[in-house]
Design a protein around this motif. Structure first.
Motif, PDB file in Angstrom:
ATOM      1  N   ILE A  13      -8.012   4.984  -6.551  1.00 34.57           N
ATOM      2  CA  ILE A  13      -8.725   4.995  -5.272  1.00 34.57           C
ATOM      3  C   ILE A  13     -10.049   4.255  -5.458  1.00 34.57           C
ATOM      4  O   ILE A  13     -10.870   4.641  -6.288  1.00 34.57           O
TER       5      ILE A  13
ATOM      6  N   HIS B  52      -0.409   4.899  -1.928  1.00 34.07           N
ATOM      7  CA  HIS B  52      -0.933   6.110  -1.317  1.00 34.07           C
ATOM      8  C   HIS B  52       0.002   7.292  -1.526  1.00 34.07           C
ATOM      9  O   HIS B  52      -0.444   8.429  -1.504  1.00 34.07           O
TER      10      HIS B  52
ATOM     11  N   GLN C 289     -10.013   4.115  -0.642  1.00 38.29           N
ATOM     12  CA  GLN C 289      -8.731   3.536  -0.257  1.00 38.29           C
ATOM     13  C   GLN C 289      -7.842   3.386  -1.481  1.00 38.29           C
ATOM     14  O   GLN C 289      -8.292   2.960  -2.544  1.00 38.29           O
ATOM     15  N   ALA C 290      -6.557   3.739  -1.301  1.00 36.80           N
ATOM     16  CA  ALA C 290      -5.585   3.642  -2.380  1.00 36.80           C
ATOM     17  C   ALA C 290      -5.352   2.196  -2.788  1.00 36.80           C
ATOM     18  O   ALA C 290      -5.302   1.300  -1.946  1.00 36.80           O
TER      19      ALA C 290
ATOM     20  N   GLY D 193      -3.300   6.173   3.092  1.00 35.82           N
ATOM     21  CA  GLY D 193      -3.954   5.541   1.954  1.00 35.82           C
ATOM     22  C   GLY D 193      -5.459   5.543   2.010  1.00 35.82           C
ATOM     23  O   GLY D 193      -6.121   4.944   1.172  1.00 35.82           O
TER      24      GLY D 193
ATOM     25  N   ASN E 169       0.809  -1.210   0.000  1.00 39.52           N
ATOM     26  CA  ASN E 169       0.000   0.000   0.000  1.00 39.52           C
ATOM     27  C   ASN E 169       0.846   1.265   0.000  1.00 39.52           C
ATOM     28  O   ASN E 169       0.411   2.304  -0.433  1.00 39.52           O
TER      29      ASN E 169
ATOM     30  N   LYS F  42      -7.438  13.632   2.875  1.00 41.49           N
ATOM     31  CA  LYS F  42      -6.945  12.450   3.576  1.00 41.49           C
ATOM     32  C   LYS F  42      -7.864  12.150   4.752  1.00 41.49           C
ATOM     33  O   LYS F  42      -8.331  13.063   5.417  1.00 41.49           O
TER      34      LYS F  42
ATOM     35  N   ASP G 137      -1.851  10.463  -2.771  1.00 38.46           N
ATOM     36  CA  ASP G 137      -1.778  11.648  -1.905  1.00 38.46           C
ATOM     37  C   ASP G 137      -1.645  12.925  -2.735  1.00 38.46           C
ATOM     38  O   ASP G 137      -2.095  13.991  -2.323  1.00 38.46           O
TER      39      ASP G 137
ATOM     40  N   TYR H 223      -8.997   7.953   2.135  1.00 37.02           N
ATOM     41  CA  TYR H 223      -9.435   9.281   1.704  1.00 37.02           C
ATOM     42  C   TYR H 223     -10.935   9.466   1.891  1.00 37.02           C
ATOM     43  O   TYR H 223     -11.688   8.500   1.952  1.00 37.02           O
TER      44      TYR H 223
END
Length: 140
Positions: free
Chosen positions: A98, A42, A92-93, A71, A38, A64, A46, A73
């Motif tokens: 995402i 992220h 989620q990344a 990771g 991960n 965030k 980001d 959001y």
């Protein structure tokens, strides 16, 4: 008959050992590997934090979600012209972008350009995020 039983027993023994020796094969994630996988995702997503503009007043604001960890959001968006086509969604990344759930189910927000949005008003843009053809948000 005895040969068939022996072959079946051997096959079961081998498959059982293979599943037990590899935690990820059994469906149990390896927490160390998960964190490492991960991390790069992220770091890229980001950079997407902030406001993105769609057409006809549509927008996407990414922030965030510090309470959920790296990771994660919050996606505040107006994604359609109807009053019920707006909201805030948890994302989620992933390696692809995402992931988030909205209305019809799982969605993926991914990087693209104006052409990838499928919208003529955004065609010349180069820095965009796309949910699906016909739904995209860009920065100048």
């Amino acid at each position: 008959m005895a040969k068939a039983a022996l072959a079946l027993s051997t096959l079961l023994l081998i498959s059982g050992c293979a599943q037990h020796s590899n935690g990820t094969a059994s469906g149990a994630p390896d927490s160390g590997a998960s964190t490492e996988q991960n991390q790069p995702h992220h770091q890229e997503t980001d950079q997407w934090v902030g406001r993105w503009i769609g057409v006809e007043g549509l927008f996407l604001e990414i922030s965030k979600d510090d309470s959920a960890g790296p990771g994660h959001y919050l996606l505040h968006m107006r994604y359609g012209l109807d009053a019920d086509q707006s909201g805030t969604f948890e994302g989620q990344a992933t390696a692809e972008g995402i992931r988030f759930n909205r209305g019809g189910g799982p969605q993926l927000l991914s990087a693209g350009d104006g052409e990838a949005t499928g919208m003529k008003w955004l065609l010349e843009k180069e820095d965009c995020l796309v949910v699906a053809t016909g739904e995209g948000y860009c920065r100048d």
